[in-house]
Design a protein around this motif. Structure first.
Motif, PDB file in Angstrom:
ATOM      1  N   ALA A 125       0.829  -1.203   0.000  1.00  0.00           N
ATOM      2  CA  ALA A 125       0.000   0.000   0.000  1.00  0.00           C
ATOM      3  C   ALA A 125       0.866   1.257   0.000  1.00  0.00           C
ATOM      4  O   ALA A 125       0.569   2.233  -0.715  1.00  0.00           O
ATOM      5  CB  ALA A 125      -0.930  -0.011   1.211  1.00  0.00           C
ATOM      6  N   TRP A 126       1.925   1.250   0.790  1.00  0.00           N
ATOM      7  CA  TRP A 126       2.831   2.405   0.837  1.00  0.00           C
ATOM      8  C   TRP A 126       3.506   2.637  -0.517  1.00  0.00           C
ATOM      9  O   TRP A 126       3.578   3.774  -1.002  1.00  0.00           O
ATOM     10  CB  TRP A 126       3.875   2.171   1.934  1.00  0.00           C
ATOM     11  CG  TRP A 126       4.978   3.190   1.972  1.00  0.00           C
ATOM     12  CD1 TRP A 126       4.898   4.471   2.440  1.00  0.00           C
ATOM     13  CD2 TRP A 126       6.322   3.010   1.515  1.00  0.00           C
ATOM     14  NE1 TRP A 126       6.118   5.101   2.301  1.00  0.00           N
ATOM     15  CE2 TRP A 126       7.014   4.226   1.739  1.00  0.00           C
ATOM     16  CE3 TRP A 126       7.005   1.936   0.953  1.00  0.00           C
ATOM     17  CZ2 TRP A 126       8.349   4.386   1.408  1.00  0.00           C
ATOM     18  CZ3 TRP A 126       8.340   2.092   0.624  1.00  0.00           C
ATOM     19  CH2 TRP A 126       9.006   3.311   0.852  1.00  0.00           C
ATOM     20  N   MET A 127       3.971   1.574  -1.163  1.00  0.00           N
ATOM     21  CA  MET A 127       4.645   1.721  -2.457  1.00  0.00           C
ATOM     22  C   MET A 127       3.684   2.221  -3.524  1.00  0.00           C
ATOM     23  O   MET A 127       4.006   3.128  -4.298  1.00  0.00           O
ATOM     24  CB  MET A 127       5.284   0.391  -2.878  1.00  0.00           C
ATOM     25  CG  MET A 127       6.459  -0.017  -2.012  1.00  0.00           C
ATOM     26  SD  MET A 127       7.395  -1.456  -2.636  1.00  0.00           S
ATOM     27  CE  MET A 127       6.242  -2.795  -2.324  1.00  0.00           C
ATOM     28  N   LEU A 128       2.482   1.632  -3.586  1.00  0.00           N
ATOM     29  CA  LEU A 128       1.523   2.045  -4.609  1.00  0.00           C
ATOM     30  C   LEU A 128       1.076   3.484  -4.415  1.00  0.00           C
ATOM     31  O   LEU A 128       0.848   4.208  -5.391  1.00  0.00           O
ATOM     32  CB  LEU A 128       0.308   1.117  -4.577  1.00  0.00           C
ATOM     33  CG  LEU A 128       0.544  -0.328  -5.008  1.00  0.00           C
ATOM     34  CD1 LEU A 128      -0.716  -1.150  -4.785  1.00  0.00           C
ATOM     35  CD2 LEU A 128       0.985  -0.423  -6.465  1.00  0.00           C
ATOM     36  N   LYS A 185       5.859   6.122  -8.638  1.00  0.00           N
ATOM     37  CA  LYS A 185       5.389   5.799  -9.987  1.00  0.00           C
ATOM     38  C   LYS A 185       6.388   4.980 -10.787  1.00  0.00           C
ATOM     39  O   LYS A 185       6.062   4.515 -11.871  1.00  0.00           O
ATOM     40  CB  LYS A 185       5.009   7.069 -10.746  1.00  0.00           C
ATOM     41  CG  LYS A 185       6.116   8.091 -10.916  1.00  0.00           C
ATOM     42  CD  LYS A 185       5.564   9.321 -11.633  1.00  0.00           C
ATOM     43  CE  LYS A 185       6.629  10.403 -11.810  1.00  0.00           C
ATOM     44  NZ  LYS A 185       6.087  11.590 -12.511  1.00  0.00           N
ATOM     45  N   THR A 186       7.606   4.794 -10.279  1.00  0.00           N
ATOM     46  CA  THR A 186       8.602   3.977 -10.981  1.00  0.00           C
ATOM     47  C   THR A 186       9.326   3.069  -9.994  1.00  0.00           C
ATOM     48  O   THR A 186       9.337   3.323  -8.779  1.00  0.00           O
ATOM     49  CB  THR A 186       9.662   4.848 -11.694  1.00  0.00           C
ATOM     50  OG1 THR A 186      10.456   5.524 -10.699  1.00  0.00           O
ATOM     51  CG2 THR A 186       9.025   5.857 -12.633  1.00  0.00           C
ATOM     52  N   VAL A 187       9.946   2.034 -10.534  1.00  0.00           N
ATOM     53  CA  VAL A 187      10.764   1.137  -9.723  1.00  0.00           C
ATOM     54  C   VAL A 187      11.922   1.885  -9.081  1.00  0.00           C
ATOM     55  O   VAL A 187      12.255   1.662  -7.908  1.00  0.00           O
ATOM     56  CB  VAL A 187      11.270  -0.035 -10.588  1.00  0.00           C
ATOM     57  CG1 VAL A 187      12.395  -0.787  -9.888  1.00  0.00           C
ATOM     58  CG2 VAL A 187      10.122  -0.993 -10.910  1.00  0.00           C
ATOM     59  N   ASP A 188      12.550   2.781  -9.823  1.00  0.00           N
ATOM     60  CA  ASP A 188      13.688   3.533  -9.268  1.00  0.00           C
ATOM     61  C   ASP A 188      13.268   4.376  -8.071  1.00  0.00           C
ATOM     62  O   ASP A 188      14.015   4.506  -7.090  1.00  0.00           O
ATOM     63  CB  ASP A 188      14.313   4.423 -10.348  1.00  0.00           C
ATOM     64  CG  ASP A 188      15.119   3.624 -11.361  1.00  0.00           C
ATOM     65  OD1 ASP A 188      15.565   2.506 -11.023  1.00  0.00           O
ATOM     66  OD2 ASP A 188      15.299   4.113 -12.492  1.00  0.00           O
ATOM     67  N   GLU A 189      12.064   4.961  -8.115  1.00  0.00           N
ATOM     68  CA  GLU A 189      11.583   5.732  -6.980  1.00  0.00           C
ATOM     69  C   GLU A 189      11.361   4.836  -5.762  1.00  0.00           C
ATOM     70  O   GLU A 189      11.643   5.235  -4.629  1.00  0.00           O
ATOM     71  CB  GLU A 189      10.282   6.442  -7.345  1.00  0.00           C
ATOM     72  CG  GLU A 189      10.453   7.616  -8.284  1.00  0.00           C
ATOM     73  CD  GLU A 189       9.152   8.349  -8.556  1.00  0.00           C
ATOM     74  OE1 GLU A 189       9.189   9.324  -9.339  1.00  0.00           O
ATOM     75  OE2 GLU A 189       8.104   7.961  -7.991  1.00  0.00           O
ATOM     76  N   VAL A 190      10.861   3.627  -5.990  1.00  0.00           N
ATOM     77  CA  VAL A 190      10.673   2.684  -4.885  1.00  0.00           C
ATOM     78  C   VAL A 190      12.009   2.369  -4.229  1.00  0.00           C
ATOM     79  O   VAL A 190      12.133   2.382  -2.993  1.00  0.00           O
ATOM     80  CB  VAL A 190       9.995   1.387  -5.374  1.00  0.00           C
ATOM     81  CG1 VAL A 190      10.028   0.322  -4.288  1.00  0.00           C
ATOM     82  CG2 VAL A 190       8.564   1.663  -5.803  1.00  0.00           C
ATOM     83  N   ALA A 195      14.702   4.107  -4.103  1.00  0.00           N
ATOM     84  CA  ALA A 195      15.184   5.253  -3.325  1.00  0.00           C
ATOM     85  C   ALA A 195      14.376   5.414  -2.039  1.00  0.00           C
ATOM     86  O   ALA A 195      14.928   5.687  -0.968  1.00  0.00           O
ATOM     87  CB  ALA A 195      15.106   6.527  -4.170  1.00  0.00           C
ATOM     88  N   GLY A 196      13.066   5.214  -2.122  1.00  0.00           N
ATOM     89  CA  GLY A 196      12.202   5.408  -0.967  1.00  0.00           C
ATOM     90  C   GLY A 196      12.430   4.398   0.144  1.00  0.00           C
ATOM     91  O   GLY A 196      12.219   4.702   1.325  1.00  0.00           O
TER      92      GLY A 196
END
Length: 359
Positions: free
Chosen positions: A131-134, A138-143, A145-146
């Motif tokens: 839920a947090w990721m969705l 909007k991209t795998v790279d942002e995930v 980093a997050g």
């Protein structure tokens, strides 16, 4: 709510003998990537539901003991999720930017950080990570980093761990595994995922099946005796057929690799469901002698497919094999209200009579 959560966690602990998931990825000739998966649990009905989450929706993570006082997070992007047991526990979903994320069971190999009370405002329960990721990326790279800014924790240390598959419309896909308190991110160029052991072990294990090939094996002479295959497809003779995660990974990899590339995303979605028919797990095979099997139709409780570029998520369930579609393009995530609804309103497979009098 706290007592219900602890009961669910206890159930997850028991899932050691019954939890399973199989994921594949197919591409269509018109440039779409489709991720698809099954979710299994042979212990009871998971009471699964779909959840529509608007932009701006706020949630708070659970912490050990079932308290809801961990990290608070607000959805920047709207999304649709398929949840199990509680609507906060999204097991698979797609957001309005095309990011796909899902949770897969990972017993015996994962190891999260210990919960630190001083860090609870950045602590995220594993069952809420999707839920947090969705809601935030909007991209795998942002995930990737997050993930550096949060601490993934178990709400109950008795419960099993999970690992995650994340993909975006570019075709990039990763597997997230937390082992010995360290976050490991693996590029998933193959597009397949099951359960334990870890992802790199599964890739190595594929080398044991280098002898497999599509088609029919050629006949041979053994001295004066000729031998031939009994039927078509004998090039796959020796592919493992049991339901353990290593065997399912091998089968999924080979079925996926030999599937023809179809013209459109719609055709590819249907192809995913056909392939995943091979991974349905019937009730009873995990039930030990003397135990009573649970009265549900299947251990494979639902199967989903996600067309990321098309903004569509499809599913079918153990109660209804008809494929249903949620089209995110028809949802205004800036205006819609939060909604959670059962995947099935009727819990029995419908029969459709044939009209034999029709011309």
């Amino acid at each position: 709510m706290k007592l219900k959560l602890l009961a669910i966690i206890a159930m997850a602990f028991v899932m050691q003998k019954a939890g399973a998931c199989t994921g594949i990825t197919l591409k269509s000739r018109d440039g779409h990537t489709v991720t698809a998966r099954t979710i299994e649990w042979g212990g009871s009905d998971l009471n699964s539901r779909y959840v529509i989450v608007p932009r701006g929706y706020r949630q708070t993570s659970y912490t050990p003991g079932g308290k809801k006082d961990g990290m608070t997070f607000t959805a920047r992007y709207g999304y649709v999720g398929l949840a199990v047991e509680q609507e906060e526990f999204i097991a698979e979903g797609l957001n309005e930017e095309g990011l796909s994320a899902g949770l897969f069971y990972f017993p015996g190999y994962g190891g999260y950080e210990d919960f630190n009370e001083a860090e609870k405002q950045s602590s995220m329960a594993d069952l809420q990570l999707v839920a947090w990721m969705l809601g935030n990326f909007k991209t795998v790279d942002e995930v990737k980093a997050g993930l550096k800014d949060i601490h993934v924790i178990a709400v109950d240390p008795r419960a099993s761990t999970a690992h995650w598959r994340v993909a975006d419309p570019s075709g990039q896909q990763i597997v997230i595994e937390i082992v010995d308190k360290k976050v490991n991110i693996h590029e998933n160029k193959l597009g397949v995922l099951t359960n334990s052991p870890d992802f790199e072990w599964h890739l190595t294990n594929l080398n044991n099946y280098v002898n497999l090939y599509p088609g029919t094996a050629k006949g041979k002479q053994l001295g004066s005796v000729g031998i031939a295959s009994f039927g078509a497809g004998s090039g796959f003779l020796g592919i493992p057929g049991d339901v353990t995660p290593p065997s399912r990974f091998v089968r999924a990899a080979w079925y996926q690799a030999t599937a023809p590339v179809l013209a459109t995303a719609d055709k590819t979605v249907r192809q995913c469901f056909q392939i995943l028919n091979n991974f349905d797990i019937p009730i009873g095979i995990e039930t030990a002698e003397g135990e009573t099997a649970v009265e549900i139709p299947s251990a494979t409780q639902w199967t989903s497919a996600t067309d990321m570029s098309g903004g569509k998520i499809y599913y079918r369930t153990m109660y209804n094999s008809a494929i249903r579609l949620i089209d995110l393009n028809t949802i205004d995530f800036g205006k819609t209200s939060y909604k959670a609804s059962p995947l099935d309103t009727e819990k029995e497979q419908p029969f459709f009579p044939v009209n034999i009098n029709r011309n």
